[in-house]
Design a protein around this motif. Structure first.
Motif, PDB file in Angstrom:
ATOM      1  N   GLN A   1       2.230   4.273   4.332  1.00 34.71           N
ATOM      2  CA  GLN A   1       3.099   5.292   4.900  1.00 34.71           C
ATOM      3  C   GLN A   1       2.502   6.696   4.755  1.00 34.71           C
ATOM      4  OE1 GLN A   1       6.966   4.957   3.164  1.00 34.71           O
ATOM      5  NE2 GLN A   1       7.850   6.519   4.473  1.00 34.71           N
TER       6      GLN A   1
ATOM      7  N   SER B   1      16.630  -0.400   3.601  1.00 32.60           N
ATOM      8  CA  SER B   1      15.938  -0.045   2.371  1.00 32.60           C
ATOM      9  C   SER B   1      16.384  -0.977   1.242  1.00 32.60           C
ATOM     10  CB  SER B   1      16.257   1.420   2.027  1.00 32.60           C
ATOM     11  OG  SER B   1      15.515   1.798   0.912  1.00 32.60           O
TER      12      SER B   1
ATOM     13  N   SER C   1       8.680  -3.923   1.465  1.00 29.07           N
ATOM     14  CA  SER C   1       7.458  -3.468   0.793  1.00 29.07           C
ATOM     15  C   SER C   1       6.928  -4.532  -0.148  1.00 29.07           C
ATOM     16  CB  SER C   1       7.710  -2.193  -0.017  1.00 29.07           C
ATOM     17  OG  SER C   1       7.972  -1.137   0.848  1.00 29.07           O
TER      18      SER C   1
HETATM   19  P1  ADP Z   1      10.292   1.947  -0.115  1.00 29.32           P
HETATM   20  O1  ADP Z   1      11.775   1.893   0.157  1.00 29.32           O
HETATM   21  O2  ADP Z   1       9.521   2.760   0.867  1.00 29.32           O
HETATM   22  O3  ADP Z   1       9.724   0.617  -0.438  1.00 29.32           O
HETATM   23  P2  ADP Z   1      10.953   2.701  -2.800  1.00 29.32           P
HETATM   24  O4  ADP Z   1      11.464   4.069  -3.042  1.00 29.32           O
HETATM   25  O5  ADP Z   1      11.886   1.535  -2.741  1.00 29.32           O
HETATM   26  O6  ADP Z   1      10.105   2.788  -1.470  1.00 29.32           O
HETATM   27  O7  ADP Z   1       9.833   2.338  -3.876  1.00 29.32           O
HETATM   28  C1  ADP Z   1       8.821   3.230  -4.239  1.00 29.32           C
HETATM   29  C2  ADP Z   1       8.075   2.639  -5.433  1.00 29.32           C
HETATM   30  O8  ADP Z   1       8.965   2.396  -6.535  1.00 29.32           O
HETATM   31  C3  ADP Z   1       7.413   1.303  -5.134  1.00 29.32           C
HETATM   32  O9  ADP Z   1       6.141   1.252  -5.755  1.00 29.32           O
HETATM   33  C4  ADP Z   1       8.345   0.273  -5.739  1.00 29.32           C
HETATM   34  O10 ADP Z   1       7.624  -0.878  -6.169  1.00 29.32           O
HETATM   35  C5  ADP Z   1       8.925   1.024  -6.924  1.00 29.32           C
HETATM   36  N1  ADP Z   1      10.311   0.607  -7.181  1.00 29.32           N
HETATM   37  C6  ADP Z   1      11.297   0.450  -6.293  1.00 29.32           C
HETATM   38  N2  ADP Z   1      12.418   0.019  -6.877  1.00 29.32           N
HETATM   39  C7  ADP Z   1      12.131  -0.103  -8.191  1.00 29.32           C
HETATM   40  C8  ADP Z   1      12.883  -0.512  -9.344  1.00 29.32           C
HETATM   41  N3  ADP Z   1      14.146  -0.913  -9.263  1.00 29.32           N
HETATM   42  N4  ADP Z   1      12.246  -0.510 -10.539  1.00 29.32           N
HETATM   43  C9  ADP Z   1      10.984  -0.137 -10.624  1.00 29.32           C
HETATM   44  N5  ADP Z   1      10.220   0.248  -9.590  1.00 29.32           N
HETATM   45  C10 ADP Z   1      10.790   0.273  -8.389  1.00 29.32           C
END
Ligand code: ADP
Ligand code: ADP
Length: 226
Positions: free
Chosen positions: A83, A39, A44
């Motif tokens: 997903q 992760s 993604s």
């Molecule tokens: P996954 O691990 O399944 O990619 P995440 O929980 O990492 O899911 O991300 C979910 C959403 O949050 C995505 O749209 C991602 O772009 C956004 N996201 C992830 N990390 C950050 C961050 N540090 N700041 C802003 N948005 C984020």
């Protein structure tokens, strides 16, 4: 030309996170390619950048030999399965499958014919009148796949499409996906954090680590014990 070619593809988010750091990768026609990694490593982001849902900061992306780096998602000849499936709850299975064709201005008769044909191919022929809420998890997953297939894209992008299924359904879906890919030969990029899934499905695997591809190879090459 190769179906998918990344050249020094880089994505830096506002705030400075370098989610993709100069990726070089070629995915061949008809290949089932898995992106494996923990992760937060950028899986993604890579998939979303290929889909055009994120804009690359630098570098280029070619799909089917065409430079699509600056093109919007609709002009990229790809389809993405998410997903959570992202089916429209108020539409029937048939309407869901036909929707991307409607967006592309395909005529009603052809839309309906193709939606029914695709539903039948995926074993959903008897369920076309149902809404997503009336389907099992596995059936919803197939409906999402059917919606992606209906536009006959050059490249399929999967963002952990099996992770919401229970263990038995996941095995079934895995077998089904592999069979489908063999029969249709569609180029597929499949994101997962599940090593067994990558091993079972992929022709080649890329192991990702903080924005870089640490290793790219066949399952045998990647999982060979030293
Ligand atoms: P996954 O691990 O399944 O990619 P995440 O929980 O990492 O899911 O991300 C979910 C959403 O949050 C995505 O749209 C991602 O772009 C956004 N996201 C992830 N990390 C950050 C961050 N540090 N700041 C802003 N948005 C984020
Ligand atoms: P994965 O899919 O492998 O879980 P992501 O592509 O979601 O990884 O995230 C890669 C990195 O980019 C992480 O450090 C994450 O916090 C960051 N990130 C993802 N989306 C955003 C966003 N919208 N804004 C800022 N940072 C993000």
């Amino acid at each position: 030309p190769a179906d998918l070619a990344l050249d020094r593809l880089t994505k830096v988010y506002p705030g400075g996170v370098r989610a993709l750091d100069g990726l070089e990768l070629t995915v061949r026609d008809g290949e089932f390619f898995a992106l494996l990694g923990p992760s937060g490593c950028g899986k993604s982001t890579l998939l979303r950048t290929i889909a055009g849902l994120e804009t690359a900061t630098s570098g280029t992306l070619h799909i089917g030999g065409r430079d699509v780096t600056a093109l919007p998602p609709g002009a990229r000849d790809i389809a993405m399965v998410f997903q959570d499936y992202a089916l429209f709850p108020h539409m029937t299975v048939e309407e869901n499958i036909a929707y991307p064709l409607k967006v592309r201005k395909t005529g009603r008769a052809e839309r309906t014919a193709r939606a029914r044909e695709t539903a039948a191919e995926l074993g959903l022929g008897h369920l076309t009148g149902r809404r997503p809420g009336q389907l099992s998890g596995g059936q919803q997953q197939r409906a999402a796949l059917a919606r992606a297939m209906a536009c006959r894209p050059r490249v399929f992008l999967f963002d952990e499409p099996l992770s919401n299924l229970d263990a038995r359904m996941r095995l079934e879906a895995r077998t089904f996906l592999k069979k489908l890919q063999r029969e249709l030969g569609v180029t597929t990029v499949f994101v997962t954090h599940d090593q067994a899934e990558a091993l079972a499905l992929a022709d080649r695997i890329a192991v990702m680590e903080t924005g870089r591809l640490r290793q790219v190879g066949t399952p045998a090459e990647i999982f060979r014990r030293p």
